[in-house]
Design a protein around this motif. Sequence first.
Motif, short mmCIF file in Angstrom:
data_model
loop_
_atom_site.label_atom_id
_atom_site.label_comp_id
_atom_site.label_asym_id
_atom_site.label_seq_id
_atom_site.Cartn_x
_atom_site.Cartn_y
_atom_site.Cartn_z
N ILE A 206 56.09 17.93 32.07
CA ILE A 206 55.68 16.51 32.19
C ILE A 206 56.22 15.92 33.48
O ILE A 206 55.47 15.39 34.31
N THR A 207 57.51 15.99 33.69
CA THR A 207 58.13 15.34 34.86
C THR A 207 58.11 16.30 36.05
O THR A 207 58.86 17.28 36.10
N MET A 208 57.21 16.00 37.01
CA MET A 208 57.09 16.80 38.24
C MET A 208 56.86 15.87 39.42
O MET A 208 56.34 14.76 39.25
N PRO A 209 57.23 16.31 40.64
CA PRO A 209 57.02 15.47 41.83
C PRO A 209 55.53 15.25 42.11
O PRO A 209 54.68 16.03 41.71
N ARG A 210 55.26 14.17 42.85
CA ARG A 210 53.95 13.77 43.36
C ARG A 210 52.95 13.42 42.25
O ARG A 210 52.22 12.45 42.38
N MET A 211 52.93 14.18 41.16
CA MET A 211 52.00 13.87 40.06
C MET A 211 52.55 14.52 38.79
O MET A 211 52.88 15.71 38.79
N ASN A 212 52.68 13.75 37.72
CA ASN A 212 53.28 14.31 36.50
C ASN A 212 52.25 15.09 35.68
O ASN A 212 51.04 15.08 35.97
N GLY A 213 52.77 15.75 34.64
CA GLY A 213 51.91 16.60 33.82
C GLY A 213 50.82 15.84 33.09
O GLY A 213 49.70 16.35 32.90
N TYR A 214 51.12 14.60 32.66
CA TYR A 214 50.09 13.78 32.01
C TYR A 214 48.90 13.58 32.94
O TYR A 214 47.73 13.72 32.53
N GLN A 215 49.18 13.24 34.19
CA GLN A 215 48.11 12.95 35.14
C GLN A 215 47.31 14.20 35.46
O GLN A 215 46.08 14.15 35.58
N VAL A 216 47.99 15.33 35.60
CA VAL A 216 47.29 16.59 35.86
C VAL A 216 46.33 16.91 34.71
O VAL A 216 45.16 17.26 34.91
N CYS A 217 46.82 16.80 33.49
CA CYS A 217 46.00 17.12 32.33
C CYS A 217 44.79 16.19 32.23
O CYS A 217 43.67 16.64 31.99
N ARG A 218 45.00 14.88 32.45
CA ARG A 218 43.88 13.94 32.40
C ARG A 218 42.83 14.30 33.45
O ARG A 218 41.63 14.27 33.20
N LEU A 219 43.31 14.61 34.66
CA LEU A 219 42.41 14.93 35.75
C LEU A 219 41.57 16.17 35.44
O LEU A 219 40.35 16.19 35.65
N LEU A 220 42.20 17.21 34.93
CA LEU A 220 41.48 18.45 34.64
C LEU A 220 40.51 18.31 33.48
O LEU A 220 39.41 18.84 33.50
#
Length: 529
Positions: free
Chosen positions: A55-69
């Motif tokens: 979940i907590t990662m630089p530049r973009m978190n895991g929530y945002q990555v999952c939503r985007l994909l």
Amino acid sequence: MAGKKVLAADDSPVARALLSRLLKGAGYQVVTAADGIEAAQQAYSESPDLIILDITMPRMNGYQVCRLLKRDPAVAHIPVIILTGADSRGTEFWSLRTGADAFMIKSAEPVDLLTTVEQLLAQSASRSDEPVGSLPASPGRMTPGPEEILSNVCALMDEELYATTIERIELKTILQNLQDGVLTLDLGRKATAANRALCQMLGKEERDLLGRPCAESLGEPAGAGTLAAFEAALRGDGGGEQDSEIRHLSGHRTPVAISAVLLRDFLGATVGGVCLFQDITRRKDIEALYEQMRALAKAKNDLTHMIVHDLRTPLSSVIGGMQTLEAISELDEAQQEMVSIAITGGERLLGMINSLLDVEKMESGEMQLNYAALSAGALITAAVSQVVSLVENSGLTLIPQVEPDLPLFQGDADKLSRTLVNLLGNAIKFTPAGGTVTVAVQREEEARSLLFSVRDTGEGIPPEAFGRIFEKFGQVESRERGRTQSTGLGLTFCKLAVEAHGGSIRVDSVPGEGSTFSFTIPLSAVASA
């Protein structure tokens, strides 16, 4: 599933190394990413069969990555596991809300993670006819750069913000246009929102209510009623309805019914309550009118009872005097006939008075039943003897039918005898000459009761009259003779007498074919012979 490709994204080198070793040891190919943007790029360029995101990662978190994909059809089919060390209250909820296929804590057993990976890969394979991993990320499309990914994430957040704002506006519009008042409270019993209807009842603006204790905002007695309803909801009593009133600043009072339900957050924890204030002015007006009608009805009944009761003594004196006069032998035939008619009319009127008094006593529960061991056959014989003269004068045939070996039962002989006489009298009255009246009694084994019935071959009763013939002064109009079949107080007495014994009474009739009145008397307390 060995040989499938798994993308593991985590900003911790140690976590990436451990995760990579575990997956490779299970036979999976592994690609890694150190932040959210790199993870998104790898999803497009590597076409993995499954993605694991921190979940907590630089530049973009895991929530945002999952939503985007999950919003891009080109990669939305790839299963996503959100794997985090943050075991906070809302992480699982928000992880699954992003579209992730699974949520796990890093402290979970390695075998549990591998099992979840295997299950998701199997499910993904069953949803597609093509082998997993053969779907192109995007035909003829280059891997998106960091700027494009961030731009897509911003667009996605704008869409979600817009949708959330619209939902809030729609909800606010609905609340503001409700005819009933609405007030929301936090757990500190302070107002957090109020709709227009409630503000109009109070003569205040919403800003005058917000942030203030409920009792202070609403005033008394509505404040106390609201708190009582809210406390009942918190205790799990269903937020029972409270009748109260809201006082306007001008002094006008609005009677309201207050009810409350709990507000819960996304995890089901109670965060406050919603209180509804329903204007019950009309209901209160109807209740007041009903009370007035009850008072008038009581006054009328009291007056009727007084008049009827006071009539009985002088009427009994008149009848006694006429009977004495009838016994004088010096009266000629015409005089004897006139006296006899007067006595008959007086006795009939006295019977009506007694019936009215008895009905009133039964309705008020004041009449006591004198129970004794009774014979059903003897009851019918006694009732028939009282109407035999009417049968002879009417040219009818009266048939008694008594089932043999009936048990004795407990009942009031006078009340049940009068019931049978009333039913027989009506049957005789409305059956033309040459007809038949049958009075019968039999045992109902299943119901453990005695069934009494009086059947005639008269003109019958229309079905629409069934509901009112047992009412006090209920009447039925005869279609054939153009006159009223007055069931008066007789059937009302029958109904009350039977129900006092724990039984029930009914009528079955077909116009032109006759009627059958029947009633049951329970055998729950069979008398010993």
